[in-house]
Design a protein around this motif. Structure first.
Motif, PDB file in Angstrom:
ATOM      1  N   LEU A  62     -13.747  26.900 -10.300  1.00  0.00           N
ATOM      2  CA  LEU A  62     -14.837  26.700  -9.343  1.00  0.00           C
ATOM      3  C   LEU A  62     -16.093  27.464  -9.757  1.00  0.00           C
ATOM      4  O   LEU A  62     -17.213  26.985  -9.545  1.00  0.00           O
ATOM      5  CB  LEU A  62     -14.386  27.123  -7.944  1.00  0.00           C
ATOM      6  CG  LEU A  62     -13.348  26.217  -7.295  1.00  0.00           C
ATOM      7  CD1 LEU A  62     -12.864  26.819  -5.978  1.00  0.00           C
ATOM      8  CD2 LEU A  62     -13.905  24.822  -7.079  1.00  0.00           C
ATOM      9  N   LEU A  63     -15.920  28.632 -10.370  1.00  0.00           N
ATOM     10  CA  LEU A  63     -17.070  29.384 -10.869  1.00  0.00           C
ATOM     11  C   LEU A  63     -17.764  28.614 -11.989  1.00  0.00           C
ATOM     12  O   LEU A  63     -18.993  28.498 -12.009  1.00  0.00           O
ATOM     13  CB  LEU A  63     -16.627  30.762 -11.363  1.00  0.00           C
ATOM     14  CG  LEU A  63     -17.719  31.676 -11.896  1.00  0.00           C
ATOM     15  CD1 LEU A  63     -18.672  32.055 -10.770  1.00  0.00           C
ATOM     16  CD2 LEU A  63     -17.107  32.906 -12.525  1.00  0.00           C
ATOM     17  N   LEU A  64     -16.977  28.060 -12.894  1.00  0.00           N
ATOM     18  CA  LEU A  64     -17.543  27.239 -13.964  1.00  0.00           C
ATOM     19  C   LEU A  64     -18.236  26.006 -13.387  1.00  0.00           C
ATOM     20  O   LEU A  64     -19.317  25.618 -13.844  1.00  0.00           O
ATOM     21  CB  LEU A  64     -16.444  26.836 -14.950  1.00  0.00           C
ATOM     22  CG  LEU A  64     -16.868  25.959 -16.117  1.00  0.00           C
ATOM     23  CD1 LEU A  64     -17.874  26.693 -16.994  1.00  0.00           C
ATOM     24  CD2 LEU A  64     -15.658  25.554 -16.929  1.00  0.00           C
ATOM     25  N   ALA A  65     -17.648  25.403 -12.370  1.00  0.00           N
ATOM     26  CA  ALA A  65     -18.259  24.236 -11.734  1.00  0.00           C
ATOM     27  C   ALA A  65     -19.602  24.591 -11.100  1.00  0.00           C
ATOM     28  O   ALA A  65     -20.537  23.779 -11.131  1.00  0.00           O
ATOM     29  CB  ALA A  65     -17.316  23.658 -10.680  1.00  0.00           C
ATOM     30  N   SER A  66     -19.715  25.797 -10.540  1.00  0.00           N
ATOM     31  CA  SER A  66     -20.998  26.180  -9.940  1.00  0.00           C
ATOM     32  C   SER A  66     -22.086  26.291 -11.004  1.00  0.00           C
ATOM     33  O   SER A  66     -23.231  25.875 -10.773  1.00  0.00           O
ATOM     34  CB  SER A  66     -20.858  27.494  -9.168  1.00  0.00           C
ATOM     35  OG  SER A  66     -20.673  28.576 -10.065  1.00  0.00           O
ATOM     36  N   PHE A  67     -21.747  26.799 -12.185  1.00  0.00           N
ATOM     37  CA  PHE A  67     -22.736  26.862 -13.262  1.00  0.00           C
ATOM     38  C   PHE A  67     -23.107  25.467 -13.748  1.00  0.00           C
ATOM     39  O   PHE A  67     -24.267  25.188 -14.040  1.00  0.00           O
ATOM     40  CB  PHE A  67     -22.212  27.702 -14.423  1.00  0.00           C
ATOM     41  CG  PHE A  67     -22.192  29.170 -14.139  1.00  0.00           C
ATOM     42  CD1 PHE A  67     -23.354  29.855 -13.816  1.00  0.00           C
ATOM     43  CD2 PHE A  67     -21.012  29.872 -14.190  1.00  0.00           C
ATOM     44  CE1 PHE A  67     -23.340  31.211 -13.553  1.00  0.00           C
ATOM     45  CE2 PHE A  67     -20.981  31.228 -13.931  1.00  0.00           C
ATOM     46  CZ  PHE A  67     -22.160  31.899 -13.609  1.00  0.00           C
ATOM     47  N   VAL A  68     -22.122  24.584 -13.833  1.00  0.00           N
ATOM     48  CA  VAL A  68     -22.393  23.211 -14.271  1.00  0.00           C
ATOM     49  C   VAL A  68     -23.266  22.494 -13.248  1.00  0.00           C
ATOM     50  O   VAL A  68     -24.215  21.770 -13.617  1.00  0.00           O
ATOM     51  CB  VAL A  68     -21.067  22.457 -14.528  1.00  0.00           C
ATOM     52  CG1 VAL A  68     -21.300  20.981 -14.752  1.00  0.00           C
ATOM     53  CG2 VAL A  68     -20.338  23.062 -15.719  1.00  0.00           C
ATOM     54  N   LEU A  69     -23.001  22.675 -11.955  1.00  0.00           N
ATOM     55  CA  LEU A  69     -23.825  22.043 -10.928  1.00  0.00           C
ATOM     56  C   LEU A  69     -25.242  22.611 -10.924  1.00  0.00           C
ATOM     57  O   LEU A  69     -26.219  21.868 -10.719  1.00  0.00           O
ATOM     58  CB  LEU A  69     -23.176  22.206  -9.550  1.00  0.00           C
ATOM     59  CG  LEU A  69     -21.868  21.444  -9.340  1.00  0.00           C
ATOM     60  CD1 LEU A  69     -21.269  21.792  -7.989  1.00  0.00           C
ATOM     61  CD2 LEU A  69     -22.082  19.957  -9.480  1.00  0.00           C
ATOM     62  N   PHE A  70     -25.382  23.903 -11.173  1.00  0.00           N
ATOM     63  CA  PHE A  70     -26.713  24.492 -11.277  1.00  0.00           C
ATOM     64  C   PHE A  70     -27.447  23.903 -12.481  1.00  0.00           C
ATOM     65  O   PHE A  70     -28.644  23.604 -12.404  1.00  0.00           O
ATOM     66  CB  PHE A  70     -26.606  26.015 -11.400  1.00  0.00           C
ATOM     67  CG  PHE A  70     -27.933  26.706 -11.445  1.00  0.00           C
ATOM     68  CD1 PHE A  70     -28.744  26.732 -10.325  1.00  0.00           C
ATOM     69  CD2 PHE A  70     -28.367  27.331 -12.601  1.00  0.00           C
ATOM     70  CE1 PHE A  70     -29.974  27.385 -10.365  1.00  0.00           C
ATOM     71  CE2 PHE A  70     -29.591  27.972 -12.642  1.00  0.00           C
ATOM     72  CZ  PHE A  70     -30.394  28.003 -11.519  1.00  0.00           C
ATOM     73  N   GLY A  71     -26.727  23.705 -13.572  1.00  0.00           N
ATOM     74  CA  GLY A  71     -27.320  23.057 -14.742  1.00  0.00           C
ATOM     75  C   GLY A  71     -27.745  21.631 -14.436  1.00  0.00           C
ATOM     76  O   GLY A  71     -28.785  21.160 -14.928  1.00  0.00           O
ATOM     77  N   ALA A  72     -26.973  20.926 -13.634  1.00  0.00           N
ATOM     78  CA  ALA A  72     -27.341  19.557 -13.256  1.00  0.00           C
ATOM     79  C   ALA A  72     -28.634  19.545 -12.453  1.00  0.00           C
ATOM     80  O   ALA A  72     -29.483  18.655 -12.640  1.00  0.00           O
ATOM     81  CB  ALA A  72     -26.209  18.918 -12.453  1.00  0.00           C
TER      82      ALA A  72
END
Length: 184
Positions: free
Chosen positions: A46-56
């Motif tokens: 979920l932490l990695l997903a938050s960085f990916v969503l911020f990148g999006a």
């Protein structure tokens, strides 16, 4: 207002009828808590997903909407994978036994369960191809051509790694469900 779950004042007539202290036996429930390794892996996902969503979001603000959509899809896939990782395990209800794996879910009605037993055998370490000696809760089915099912629980999964007493408690609870629901 009395809090009966905190005191010894409540009555225990329901406990004498059944070894399973649940109000609704038809509701699917995991008879043990997810292990710390499973929760940690899901939290990292979920932490990695938050960085990916911020990148999006950053990609969408720079003007490339199609690239942002692809990165958003990757972030949502990470979230779905983390939630599925938390859902994995053995679930029981009055209807049967359900083994939830990452991609496959199998449900066996109690009428098809011949027995559940804990055996000492080589088990996969954290789901990897490497095997180590450990304990496993094995399902024996009444179906003649059912074949060998994978172990339901092992001492070397993300739920029970380094926690043999938690494995013993979980195996005992699943066996109690089989004894209670299989006789009906």
């Amino acid at each position: 207002m009395p809090l009966p779950f905190l005191t010894a004042d409540r009555t225990f007539e329901a406990a004498s009828e059944s070894a399973l202290p649940y109000d609704d036996p038809d509701r699917w429930r995991r008879p043990y808590r997810p292990g710390p390794w499973r929760v940690a892996m899901a939290a990292l996902g979920l932490l990695l997903a938050s960085f990916v969503l911020f990148g999006a979001v950053l990609i969408a603000l720079t003007g490339s909407v199609s690239s942002a959509g692809a990165v958003l899809g990757a972030g949502l896939a990470l979230i779905a994978g983390a939630l599925r990782l938390l859902r994995m395990g053995v679930w029981v209800s009055g209807r049967g036994l359900r083994q939830v794996r990452f991609l496959v879910t199998r449900t066996v009605p109690w009428a098809r369960v011949a027995s559940l037993r804990t055996v000492q055998q080589p088990v996969r370490w954290v789901g990897l191809p490497r095997t180590v000696q450990g304990q496993a809760l094995v399902l024996v089915r009444k179906d003649p051509g059912a074949g060998d099912a994978p172990p339901l629980l092992t001492t070397h999964t993300l739920d029970f790694l380094g926690r043999p007493s938690a494995f013993d408690r979980a195996a005992d609870v699943v066996e109690a469900w089989a004894a209670e629901c299989g006789r009906g």
